[in-house]
Design an enzyme around this catalytic site. Structure first.
Site, PDB file in Angstrom:
ATOM      1  N   HIS A   1      -3.040  -5.342   2.702  1.00  0.00           N
ATOM      2  CA  HIS A   1      -3.260  -5.412   4.049  1.00  0.00           C
ATOM      3  C   HIS A   1      -3.626  -7.141   4.269  1.00  0.00           C
ATOM      4  O   HIS A   1      -4.325  -8.206   3.606  1.00  0.00           O
ATOM      5  CB  HIS A   1      -3.770  -4.365   5.115  1.00  0.00           C
ATOM      6  CG  HIS A   1      -3.288  -3.454   4.666  1.00  0.00           C
ATOM      7  ND1 HIS A   1      -2.084  -2.771   5.190  1.00  0.00           N
ATOM      8  CD2 HIS A   1      -3.939  -2.150   3.504  1.00  0.00           C
ATOM      9  CE1 HIS A   1      -2.119  -1.559   4.678  1.00  0.00           C
ATOM     10  NE2 HIS A   1      -2.787  -1.435   3.954  1.00  0.00           N
TER      11      HIS A   1
ATOM     12  N   CYS B   1       0.612  -1.365   0.027  1.00  0.00           N
ATOM     13  CA  CYS B   1      -0.165   0.068  -0.087  1.00  0.00           C
ATOM     14  C   CYS B   1       0.859   1.258  -0.252  1.00  0.00           C
ATOM     15  O   CYS B   1       1.133   1.567  -1.444  1.00  0.00           O
ATOM     16  CB  CYS B   1      -1.179  -0.006   0.998  1.00  0.00           C
ATOM     17  SG  CYS B   1      -1.979   1.028   1.072  1.00  0.00           S
TER      18      CYS B   1
END
Ligand code: GLN
Length: 238
Positions: A189, A92
């Site tokens: 994640h 990310c």
């Protein structure tokens, strides 16, 4: 056997359990009798030459800002390591900054380090939820995403996979993540590695292969718990 794992900005870049990726790498090494040393990189510190695996997690826009200057300083070394096939996973926030830039919703451009051929511009809505992707080399991968950035890939990277649930890179081209040499960038994640042990083992195997100079077959581990966690994650609604 010993592997040195470089953890980029563990204080600033660590969202939704990203630190669990480090624990997974260390444990899967230890279970096979491989020593794993984690080197936490914080702003101002040098990067060691003999790094075997690189990991960097996600972070809010403000935290990306905080590390921007240091990241630029260590960029040449990171680029050298990635080009030398050091297995690397960036999630990310650092996935975005391994590209050309991340432009925030306020129009502020945070410069990236151009290791991955991609750029990111914040969209109007955050892309949040559970994700399932199909990949060529690792089978199905599950995870969780929460980002405003919409990432577009250039010619010099391949996607990590195609979306079967969730948004991925931008919510419209059905692609997720990016690959270049042994570097993998992803929005996932969760953390990603505990529930996707094939991906964790890819990083470990590539690191050992670089040391040995020949293909390595990793000792098999009992992944019953990991596979169960994967299945549960895969069946969650988006
Ligand atoms: N700040 C970035 C975004 O919202 C990264 C977020 C994250 O790392 N989860 O796009």
């Amino acid at each position: 056997m010993k592997l040195k794992i470089l953890h980029l900005y563990p204080k600033e870049m660590n969202l939704y359990g990203d630190h669990g990726n480090i624990l997974t790498l260390v444990k899967r090494c230890e279970w096979r009798g491989i020593r794993a040393e984690v080197i936490a990189h914080e702003p101002g510190e040098p990067i060691p030459n003999d790094v075997d695996i690189i990991f960097g997690g996600g972070g809010q826009d403000s935290n990306q800002n905080t590390i921007e200057d240091d990241l630029r300083k260590i960029a040449p070394k990171l680029k050298e390591l990635v080009e030398a096939d050091v297995p690397t996973l960036v999630v990310c926030g650092l996935y975005q900054l391994f590209g050309a830039y991340f432009q925030t919703a306020e129009g502020h451009k945070i410069d990236g380090i151009n290791i991955l051929d991609l750029y990111t511009v914040a969209g109007k809505n955050r892309l949040i939820g559970n994700v399932v992707i199909d990949t060529e080399d690792f089978g199905e991968i599950v995870g969780y995403e929460n980002h405003s950035g919409l990432t577009r890939l250039g010619q010099n990277v391949k996607p990590l996979g195609t979306i079967s649930k969730g948004y991925g890179n931008n919510g419209d081209d059905e692609l997720e993540g990016a690959r270049y040499h042994n570097c993998i960038g992803t929005y996932l994640h969760g953390p990603i590695l505990p529930k996707n042990p094939r991906l964790a083992d890819y990083l470990i195997a590539k690191a050992l292969e670089r040391q040995a100079g020949k293909p390595i077959k990793l000792e098999h581990l009992n992944d019953t718990a990991e596979n169960r966690a994967h299945k549960v994650a895969a069946t969650r609604p988006q």
